[in-house]
Scaffold this motif. Structure first.
Motif, PDB file in Angstrom:
ATOM      1  N   SER A 268       0.830  -1.210   0.000  1.00 62.02           N
ATOM      2  CA  SER A 268       0.000   0.000   0.000  1.00 62.02           C
ATOM      3  C   SER A 268       0.863   1.258   0.000  1.00 62.02           C
ATOM      4  O   SER A 268       0.507   2.268  -0.622  1.00 62.02           O
ATOM      5  CB  SER A 268      -0.929   0.003   1.219  1.00 62.02           C
ATOM      6  OG  SER A 268      -1.853  -1.053   1.137  1.00 62.02           O
ATOM      7  N   TRP A 269       1.985   1.200   0.680  1.00 63.23           N
ATOM      8  CA  TRP A 269       2.914   2.333   0.714  1.00 63.23           C
ATOM      9  C   TRP A 269       3.505   2.577  -0.681  1.00 63.23           C
ATOM     10  O   TRP A 269       3.526   3.711  -1.175  1.00 63.23           O
ATOM     11  CB  TRP A 269       4.021   2.040   1.722  1.00 63.23           C
ATOM     12  CG  TRP A 269       4.918   3.191   2.077  1.00 63.23           C
ATOM     13  CD1 TRP A 269       4.866   4.466   1.599  1.00 63.23           C
ATOM     14  CD2 TRP A 269       6.011   3.146   3.000  1.00 63.23           C
ATOM     15  NE1 TRP A 269       5.865   5.234   2.175  1.00 63.23           N
ATOM     16  CE2 TRP A 269       6.577   4.446   3.023  1.00 63.23           C
ATOM     17  CE3 TRP A 269       6.573   2.156   3.793  1.00 63.23           C
ATOM     18  CZ2 TRP A 269       7.683   4.764   3.823  1.00 63.23           C
ATOM     19  CZ3 TRP A 269       7.663   2.468   4.595  1.00 63.23           C
ATOM     20  CH2 TRP A 269       8.206   3.757   4.612  1.00 63.23           C
ATOM     21  N   ILE A 270       3.957   1.509  -1.310  1.00 64.20           N
ATOM     22  CA  ILE A 270       4.522   1.629  -2.656  1.00 64.20           C
ATOM     23  C   ILE A 270       3.466   2.155  -3.629  1.00 64.20           C
ATOM     24  O   ILE A 270       3.725   3.061  -4.431  1.00 64.20           O
ATOM     25  CB  ILE A 270       5.084   0.275  -3.126  1.00 64.20           C
ATOM     26  CG1 ILE A 270       6.287  -0.133  -2.268  1.00 64.20           C
ATOM     27  CG2 ILE A 270       5.490   0.329  -4.598  1.00 64.20           C
ATOM     28  CD1 ILE A 270       6.727  -1.580  -2.446  1.00 64.20           C
ATOM     29  N   ASP A 271       2.259   1.591  -3.562  1.00 63.10           N
ATOM     30  CA  ASP A 271       1.184   2.018  -4.470  1.00 63.10           C
ATOM     31  C   ASP A 271       0.823   3.486  -4.256  1.00 63.10           C
ATOM     32  O   ASP A 271       0.551   4.211  -5.224  1.00 63.10           O
ATOM     33  CB  ASP A 271      -0.057   1.141  -4.263  1.00 63.10           C
ATOM     34  CG  ASP A 271       0.128  -0.271  -4.807  1.00 63.10           C
ATOM     35  OD1 ASP A 271       1.104  -0.497  -5.556  1.00 63.10           O
ATOM     36  OD2 ASP A 271      -0.692  -1.145  -4.475  1.00 63.10           O
ATOM     37  N   PRO A 383      -4.939  -3.476   3.935  1.00 67.08           N
ATOM     38  CA  PRO A 383      -5.473  -2.174   4.341  1.00 67.08           C
ATOM     39  C   PRO A 383      -4.684  -1.025   3.709  1.00 67.08           C
ATOM     40  O   PRO A 383      -3.482  -1.130   3.468  1.00 67.08           O
ATOM     41  CB  PRO A 383      -5.285  -2.165   5.865  1.00 67.08           C
ATOM     42  CG  PRO A 383      -5.065  -3.582   6.258  1.00 67.08           C
ATOM     43  CD  PRO A 383      -4.424  -4.238   5.084  1.00 67.08           C
ATOM     44  N   SER A 384      -5.377   0.065   3.425  1.00 68.73           N
ATOM     45  CA  SER A 384      -4.709   1.256   2.902  1.00 68.73           C
ATOM     46  C   SER A 384      -4.039   2.015   4.044  1.00 68.73           C
ATOM     47  O   SER A 384      -4.063   1.574   5.198  1.00 68.73           O
ATOM     48  CB  SER A 384      -5.718   2.153   2.188  1.00 68.73           C
ATOM     49  OG  SER A 384      -6.764   2.517   3.064  1.00 68.73           O
ATOM     50  N   LEU A 385      -3.471   3.177   3.745  1.00 70.62           N
ATOM     51  CA  LEU A 385      -2.758   3.958   4.755  1.00 70.62           C
ATOM     52  C   LEU A 385      -3.736   4.511   5.795  1.00 70.62           C
ATOM     53  O   LEU A 385      -4.896   4.794   5.483  1.00 70.62           O
ATOM     54  CB  LEU A 385      -1.976   5.096   4.090  1.00 70.62           C
ATOM     55  CG  LEU A 385      -0.663   4.696   3.401  1.00 70.62           C
ATOM     56  CD1 LEU A 385      -0.892   3.813   2.186  1.00 70.62           C
ATOM     57  CD2 LEU A 385       0.121   5.936   2.983  1.00 70.62           C
ATOM     58  N   VAL A 386      -3.246   4.671   7.017  1.00 71.18           N
ATOM     59  CA  VAL A 386      -4.088   5.096   8.138  1.00 71.18           C
ATOM     60  C   VAL A 386      -4.257   6.615   8.145  1.00 71.18           C
ATOM     61  O   VAL A 386      -3.284   7.357   8.031  1.00 71.18           O
ATOM     62  CB  VAL A 386      -3.475   4.639   9.481  1.00 71.18           C
ATOM     63  CG1 VAL A 386      -4.316   5.119  10.659  1.00 71.18           C
ATOM     64  CG2 VAL A 386      -3.348   3.112   9.512  1.00 71.18           C
ATOM     65  N   LYS A 387      -5.507   7.058   8.300  1.00 73.95           N
ATOM     66  CA  LYS A 387      -5.813   8.483   8.410  1.00 73.95           C
ATOM     67  C   LYS A 387      -5.743   8.920   9.870  1.00 73.95           C
ATOM     68  O   LYS A 387      -5.984   8.123  10.780  1.00 73.95           O
ATOM     69  CB  LYS A 387      -7.213   8.772   7.875  1.00 73.95           C
ATOM     70  CG  LYS A 387      -7.385   8.641   6.376  1.00 73.95           C
ATOM     71  CD  LYS A 387      -8.784   9.055   5.950  1.00 73.95           C
ATOM     72  CE  LYS A 387      -9.033  10.537   6.225  1.00 73.95           C
ATOM     73  NZ  LYS A 387     -10.327  10.996   5.660  1.00 73.95           N
ATOM     74  N   PRO A 388      -5.475  10.200  10.142  1.00 73.71           N
ATOM     75  CA  PRO A 388      -5.425  10.692  11.525  1.00 73.71           C
ATOM     76  C   PRO A 388      -6.789  10.616  12.204  1.00 73.71           C
ATOM     77  O   PRO A 388      -7.825  10.860  11.571  1.00 73.71           O
ATOM     78  CB  PRO A 388      -4.983  12.153  11.373  1.00 73.71           C
ATOM     79  CG  PRO A 388      -4.431  12.271  10.001  1.00 73.71           C
ATOM     80  CD  PRO A 388      -5.123  11.247   9.170  1.00 73.71           C
ATOM     81  N   ILE A 389      -6.784  10.307  13.475  1.00 72.79           N
ATOM     82  CA  ILE A 389      -8.024  10.153  14.228  1.00 72.79           C
ATOM     83  C   ILE A 389      -8.810  11.460  14.307  1.00 72.79           C
ATOM     84  O   ILE A 389     -10.037  11.455  14.347  1.00 72.79           O
ATOM     85  CB  ILE A 389      -7.731   9.608  15.649  1.00 72.79           C
ATOM     86  CG1 ILE A 389      -9.040   9.204  16.334  1.00 72.79           C
ATOM     87  CG2 ILE A 389      -6.933  10.612  16.479  1.00 72.79           C
ATOM     88  CD1 ILE A 389      -8.835   8.434  17.629  1.00 72.79           C
ATOM     89  N   ASN A 390      -8.111  12.601  14.306  1.00 75.51           N
ATOM     90  CA  ASN A 390      -8.820  13.875  14.441  1.00 75.51           C
ATOM     91  C   ASN A 390      -9.495  14.328  13.150  1.00 75.51           C
ATOM     92  O   ASN A 390     -10.088  15.392  13.098  1.00 75.51           O
ATOM     93  CB  ASN A 390      -7.880  14.973  14.958  1.00 75.51           C
ATOM     94  CG  ASN A 390      -6.691  15.210  14.056  1.00 75.51           C
ATOM     95  OD1 ASN A 390      -6.299  14.341  13.285  1.00 75.51           O
ATOM     96  ND2 ASN A 390      -6.098  16.387  14.151  1.00 75.51           N
ATOM     97  N   GLN A 391      -9.424  13.492  12.098  1.00 75.37           N
ATOM     98  CA  GLN A 391     -10.094  13.818  10.841  1.00 75.37           C
ATOM     99  C   GLN A 391     -11.262  12.882  10.548  1.00 75.37           C
ATOM    100  O   GLN A 391     -11.834  12.915   9.464  1.00 75.37           O
ATOM    101  CB  GLN A 391      -9.085  13.769   9.689  1.00 75.37           C
ATOM    102  CG  GLN A 391      -7.963  14.777   9.805  1.00 75.37           C
ATOM    103  CD  GLN A 391      -8.476  16.211   9.855  1.00 75.37           C
ATOM    104  OE1 GLN A 391      -9.430  16.561   9.173  1.00 75.37           O
ATOM    105  NE2 GLN A 391      -7.855  17.038  10.691  1.00 75.37           N
ATOM    106  N   LEU A 392     -11.623  12.067  11.543  1.00 76.48           N
ATOM    107  CA  LEU A 392     -12.721  11.127  11.347  1.00 76.48           C
ATOM    108  C   LEU A 392     -14.064  11.759  11.680  1.00 76.48           C
ATOM    109  O   LEU A 392     -14.166  12.627  12.560  1.00 76.48           O
ATOM    110  CB  LEU A 392     -12.514   9.886  12.229  1.00 76.48           C
ATOM    111  CG  LEU A 392     -11.233   9.069  12.012  1.00 76.48           C
ATOM    112  CD1 LEU A 392     -11.243   7.859  12.930  1.00 76.48           C
ATOM    113  CD2 LEU A 392     -11.076   8.642  10.562  1.00 76.48           C
TER     114      LEU A 392
END
Length: 465
Positions: A268-271, A383-392
């Motif tokens: 996922s990082w490479i993609d 799984p794709s890259l993790v988003k920050p919790i404060n943006q959920l």
């Protein structure tokens, strides 16, 4: 008959692990960059007749009998393992290797030292390194080191270059074979710039990197530490604030602008980096990952381990002391050669293959078939890259914390049951119990039950209102 290799790794590239699993049960060895060079070793050595199993970073001499019985070789990819903070592990590996009767192959290891190291003065860990290298050489033809600085260091300890060790660079650069295909790109104000950095970099470098985010609003920042995964996923982790130019908590602009993404698997990082126009920063594997993805990359080396790899692979770079208040990304883009790594790739790759063959390892380039790992990765739902919790959104927030709590409780239950099993008077189980207690402490400290309930209630309240 097929072979089974044990590898120093916390996770296989095809393992589907959720973010909460990666937070509760650390599998990245402290830095997600470890996934990239391990990915290369898995991909290059996994043939139709070879299976590779991660050791989950476990080092215990009492496992020697089991390892001898189950595996045909022990593959050890390392980063800058010749350092003070890794001495305990070096000593443990030395004890374990002395009890093994299978090949032990170190595919890449480096020295941690200042940018201009004085090898004649020696280091506090010289003795432990010598013992480690001797133990490895009892089980393999040669050790692969990351660069010339490390080679010179081992030579200063009495080992002979070309006989005991050889420079192979970083295995991550050979993830996809003997050719790199770095895209030509035109950088505009709308270009996607992926930033990376280390809090340990000098302020002039961090200030320059942060400044890029002001000038190019379509940016993303990829942190790499395990602590930063916790910070991104749960929000409760903070780094020590010893610079104003690096995100030490989720109040930093990178997090506030929803421009942080944390990778938890190599593919996922490479993609993700394949979609970028440029990668910039002081993280070695943040930039190498871009390079193997075909994305132009600008590395800012900060120490000897990065310097020797920059030199060996001809990585596109600017030295940290060359960055001033007047330095701009636009000016650097006009100055550097983004295709520089391509020019050394074939020679370096052939040297790497020679190293593998000297140590009796088969590899995919002996076989005219698709890499078996690629076939498995096509089927894996990673799984794709993790988003920050404060943006959920509130509902996403409540769901994330509920998933985390379930995974944490499952881990604690497993630790408790395993601990009970090992609580005997048998001395050989004492280390296992200590390991479990340490794991239990980590699991409890990530986010306690009270904090979970508070944040979940907040999420429920926001969702209803």
């Amino acid at each position: 008959m097929g072979k089974r290799y044990l590898i120093r790794s916390g996770i296989a590239p095809t393992d589907v692990k959720t973010p909460e699993d990666m937070v509760v049960n650390p599998r990245i060895g402290g830095n997600v960059g470890n996934l990239i060079y391990a990915f290369s070793v898995y991909r290059n050595l996994t043939t139709e007749n070879v299976e590779i199993i991660p050791d989950n970073y476990r080092i215990n001499e009492e496992d020697a009998t089991e390892i001898n019985e189950k595996y045909d070789a022990y593959i050890i990819p390392l980063a800058d393992a010749f350092r003070e903070a890794f001495v305990k592990q070096l000593k443990s590996y030395t004890k374990l290797f002395k009890k093994l009767n299978i090949p032990v192959i170190v595919i890449g290891v480096g020295l941690r030292a200042p940018f201009e190291p004085n090898l004649e003065e020696g280091f506090s860990f010289d003795k432990e390194v010598k013992e480690f290298v001797k133990a490895v050489l009892e089980h393999s033809s040669m050790i692969g080191v990351r660069g010339q600085i490390t080679a010179d260091y081992l030579t200063s300890l009495g080992f002979k270059e070309g006989r005991d060790h050889m420079v192979i660079g970083c295995p991550s650069m050979y993830s996809f074979g003997p050719a790199l295909n770095i895209r030509d790109t035109t950088i505009t104000k709308d270009s996607l710039i992926v930033l990376n950095g280390s809090k340990l970099s000098p302020d002039n470098v961090l200030k320059f990197t942060e400044g890029i985010s002001m000038e190019y609003p379509n940016y993303y920042f990829i942190p790499q530490w395990q602590k930063e995964l916790k910070m991104t996923y749960l929000g409760n982790e903070k780094l020590k604030k010893d610079t104003e130019y690096y995100p030490v908590d989720i109040t930093h602009k990178f997090y506030e602008e929803d421009r942080v993404r944390f990778p938890i698997n190599a593919k996922s990082w490479i993609d993700f980096l394949k979609t970028a126009d440029l990668a910039v920063g002081s993280r070695l594997h943040g930039n190498i990952t871009a390079t193997i993805a075909g994305t132009p990359s600008l590395l800012i080396p900060k120490d000897a381990r990065m310097r020797e790899l920059t030199d060996y692979h001809h990585l596109t770079h600017i030295w940290a002391d060359e960055i001033t208040e007047e330095t701009t990304l636009a000016a650097l883009i006009e100055k550097v050669d983004f295709h520089s790594p391509e020019k050394r790739q074939k020679v370096n790759f052939d040297n790497f293959i020679q190293f593998l063959e000297l140590n009796g390892l088969d590899h995919i380039y002996r076989h005219e078939t698709e890499a078996p790992l690629d076939k498995k990765l096509e089927k894996a739902q990673l799984p794709s890259l993790v988003k920050p919790i404060n943006q959920l959104e509130p509902e996403q927030l409540a769901g994330r914390l509920e998933s985390y709590e379930k995974r944490r409780n499952k881990e604690l239950k497993g630790i408790k049951e395993e601990n009970k099993k090992y609580k005997t008077k048998d001395r050989k189980n004492k280390k296992k119990i200590r390991d479990l207690e340490k794991k239990n402490k980590h699991c409890k400290n990530v986010l306690d039950r009270k904090e979970i309930k508070i944040v979940r209630k907040l999420g429920d309240f926001l969702r209803k209102n």
